[in-house]
Scaffold this active site. Structure first.
Site, PDB file in Angstrom:
ATOM      1  N   GLY A  11       0.840  -1.212   0.000  1.00  0.00           N
ATOM      2  CA  GLY A  11       0.000   0.000   0.000  1.00  0.00           C
ATOM      3  C   GLY A  11       0.865   1.247   0.000  1.00  0.00           C
ATOM      4  NE  ARG A  72      -2.065  -4.528  -1.005  1.00  0.00           N
ATOM      5  CZ  ARG A  72      -1.667  -3.807   0.047  1.00  0.00           C
ATOM      6  NH1 ARG A  72      -0.563  -4.105   0.661  1.00  0.00           N
ATOM      7  NH2 ARG A  72      -2.391  -2.790   0.474  1.00  0.00           N
ATOM      8  CG  ASP A 103       3.204  -6.697   7.370  1.00  0.00           C
ATOM      9  OD1 ASP A 103       2.753  -6.179   6.328  1.00  0.00           O
ATOM     10  OD2 ASP A 103       2.477  -7.250   8.223  1.00  0.00           O
ATOM     11  CB  THR A 126       2.746   0.942   6.056  1.00  0.00           C
ATOM     12  OG1 THR A 126       1.380   0.702   6.430  1.00  0.00           O
ATOM     13  CG2 THR A 126       3.607   0.628   7.264  1.00  0.00           C
ATOM     14  CG  ASP A 128      -1.683  -0.088   7.950  1.00  0.00           C
ATOM     15  OD1 ASP A 128      -2.537   0.771   7.687  1.00  0.00           O
ATOM     16  OD2 ASP A 128      -1.551  -1.140   7.284  1.00  0.00           O
ATOM     17  CG  ASP A 130       1.258  -2.620  10.387  1.00  0.00           C
ATOM     18  OD1 ASP A 130       2.069  -1.895   9.761  1.00  0.00           O
ATOM     19  OD2 ASP A 130       0.540  -3.462   9.830  1.00  0.00           O
ATOM     20  NE  ARG A 172      -2.128  -4.818   5.992  1.00  0.00           N
ATOM     21  CZ  ARG A 172      -2.414  -5.033   4.713  1.00  0.00           C
ATOM     22  NH1 ARG A 172      -3.152  -6.050   4.370  1.00  0.00           N
ATOM     23  NH2 ARG A 172      -1.949  -4.245   3.784  1.00  0.00           N
TER      24      ARG A 172
HETATM   25  O1  F6P Z   1      -1.483  -1.267   4.643  1.00  0.00           O
HETATM   26  C1  F6P Z   1      -2.078  -0.092   4.228  1.00  0.00           C
HETATM   27  C2  F6P Z   1      -3.559  -0.291   3.972  1.00  0.00           C
HETATM   28  O2  F6P Z   1      -4.105   0.942   3.558  1.00  0.00           O
HETATM   29  C3  F6P Z   1      -4.348  -0.862   5.148  1.00  0.00           C
HETATM   30  O3  F6P Z   1      -4.644   0.110   6.116  1.00  0.00           O
HETATM   31  C4  F6P Z   1      -5.542  -1.434   4.438  1.00  0.00           C
HETATM   32  O4  F6P Z   1      -6.102  -2.495   5.178  1.00  0.00           O
HETATM   33  C5  F6P Z   1      -4.967  -1.932   3.146  1.00  0.00           C
HETATM   34  O5  F6P Z   1      -3.750  -1.231   2.940  1.00  0.00           O
HETATM   35  C6  F6P Z   1      -5.852  -1.750   1.945  1.00  0.00           C
HETATM   36  O6  F6P Z   1      -5.230  -2.356   0.860  1.00  0.00           O
HETATM   37  P1  F6P Z   1      -5.663  -2.114  -0.658  1.00  0.00           P
HETATM   38  O7  F6P Z   1      -5.237  -0.739  -1.061  1.00  0.00           O
HETATM   39  O8  F6P Z   1      -4.950  -3.173  -1.405  1.00  0.00           O
HETATM   40  O9  F6P Z   1      -7.156  -2.237  -0.709  1.00  0.00           O
END
Ligand code: F6P
Length: 324
Positions: A11, A72, A103, A126, A128, A130, A172
């Site tokens: 992300g 990803r 991560d 990120t 998050d 985390d 997340r």
């Molecule tokens: O890890 C960053 C994040 O924005 C999280 O907070 C969220 O759960 C996820 O990515 C969303 O992923 P995507 O953009 O693939 O929907």
């Protein structure tokens, strides 16, 4: 080392561009070539590279998103995918890479390093927050400010209509965004995966606040919280059982990942990007750079991914007191 690669993966987060800029300019400073890898591991597999020099990162310190794009990659999870990636790195004569991401990005780097002994240094990017081994990840501070601004606006309408709002925020499996933005925005209750509040306690608390004279309320809920099946079901449940408020839901979603990075994120990204290059030039690998007590420190990638970054209990206490 003569040539270093840099990528952003997973992300995106505000400040990733500032980190790319720092890597590119540190390379220039140390007289090392720098190659940008597009779309994270997917671009590595496809050999989607671009030569970067000091001027190719002009005017990006203030921009959200990532000029190198992000993805990803499922293919990188396969042995075949990683073999292609290694071939491309060898052919391009890249001798080490800086991985900017979270991560998932670091796990990919660890597996790759194990198979090919390829030097990798992680930079935590990120929203998050985390990741273990840093007090702050790049993008988190900006996201907090974005969330607080959004909730301030929701507060206006919540107050005009005497409504109860559930505001779902990202993170997340972690509650860092919810807890910190919730306190900053003056939320009534904050629901995070790390603390199980329970439905009954939530109802009791909302009843209590109504009795104390509040005419509207805001509950911030982390997307990873498990109190209701999802935020809409939770909102219905509360509306039916409380019978005191009209309830509305606002899912803030991906707007939390956009926008110009805060000054804090730009400075953090600059410091960590420089250190990542210096570590590679020092022959180091499999480490993540992070900020601990305002010092740039390193942590094993494995620990960064698996370690537990504890939630701030004092902040939970403060939040409870503020909702009196
Ligand atoms: O890890 C960053 C994040 O924005 C999280 O907070 C969220 O759960 C996820 O990515 C969303 O992923 P995507 O953009 O693939 O929907």
């Amino acid at each position: 080392m003569k040539k270093i690669g840099v990528m952003t993966s997973g992300g995106d987060a505000p400040g990733m561009n500032a980190a790319i800029r720092a890597v590119v300019r540190a390379c220039k400073y140390y007289n090392v070539e720098c190659v940008g890898i597009y779309r994270g591991y997917q671009g590595l597999i496809e050999g989607d590279f671009i030569k970067l020099d000091a001027r190719s990162v002009s005017n990006i310190i203030n921009r959200g998103g990532t000029i190198l794009k992000s993805a990803r990659s499922k293919e990188f999870m396969t042995k075949e995918g990683r073999a292609k990636a290694y071939e491309n790195l060898k052919n391009a004569e890249i001798e080490g890479i800086v991985l900017i991401g979270g991560d998932g990005t670091f796990t990919g780097g660890m597996v790759f390093n194990e198979e090919y002994s390829f030097p990798c240094i992680g930079v935590p990017g990120t929203i998050d927050n985390d990741i273990f081994g840093t007090n702050y990840t790049i993008g988190y501070d900006t996201a907090l400010n974005t969330v607080v601004q959004a909730i301030d606006k929701i507060r206006d309408t919540a107050s005009s209509h005497n409504r109860l709002f559930f505001v779902e925020v990202m993170g997340r499996d972690a509650g860092f965004i919810a807890l910190n933005a919730g306190v900053g925005a003056g939320a009534e209750e904050i629901l995070i995966p790390e603390e199980d509040m329970g439905l009954e306690r939530l109802l009791e608390s909302l009843k209590r606040s109504k009795r104390s004279g509040k005419s509207s309320s805001i509950v911030v809920i982390a997307e990873g919280d498990k109190i209701g099946k999802n935020v809409f079901e939770l909102a219905n449940y509360v509306e039916e059982n409380l019978k005191q408020y009209e309830v509305r839901v606002s899912v803030l979603g991906h707007m939390q990942r956009g926008g110009a990075p805060s000054c804090f994120d730009r400075v953090l990204a600059s410091r960590l990007g420089v250190k990542a290059v210096e570590l590679l030039l020092d022959g180091k690998s499999n480490l993540m750079v992070g900020l601990i007590d305002n010092k740039v420190e390193t942590t094993d990638l494995e620990l960064a991914v698996k370690g537990h970054h504890a939630i701030n209990k004092e902040l939970i206490r403060v939040s409870d007191m503020m909702s009196i």
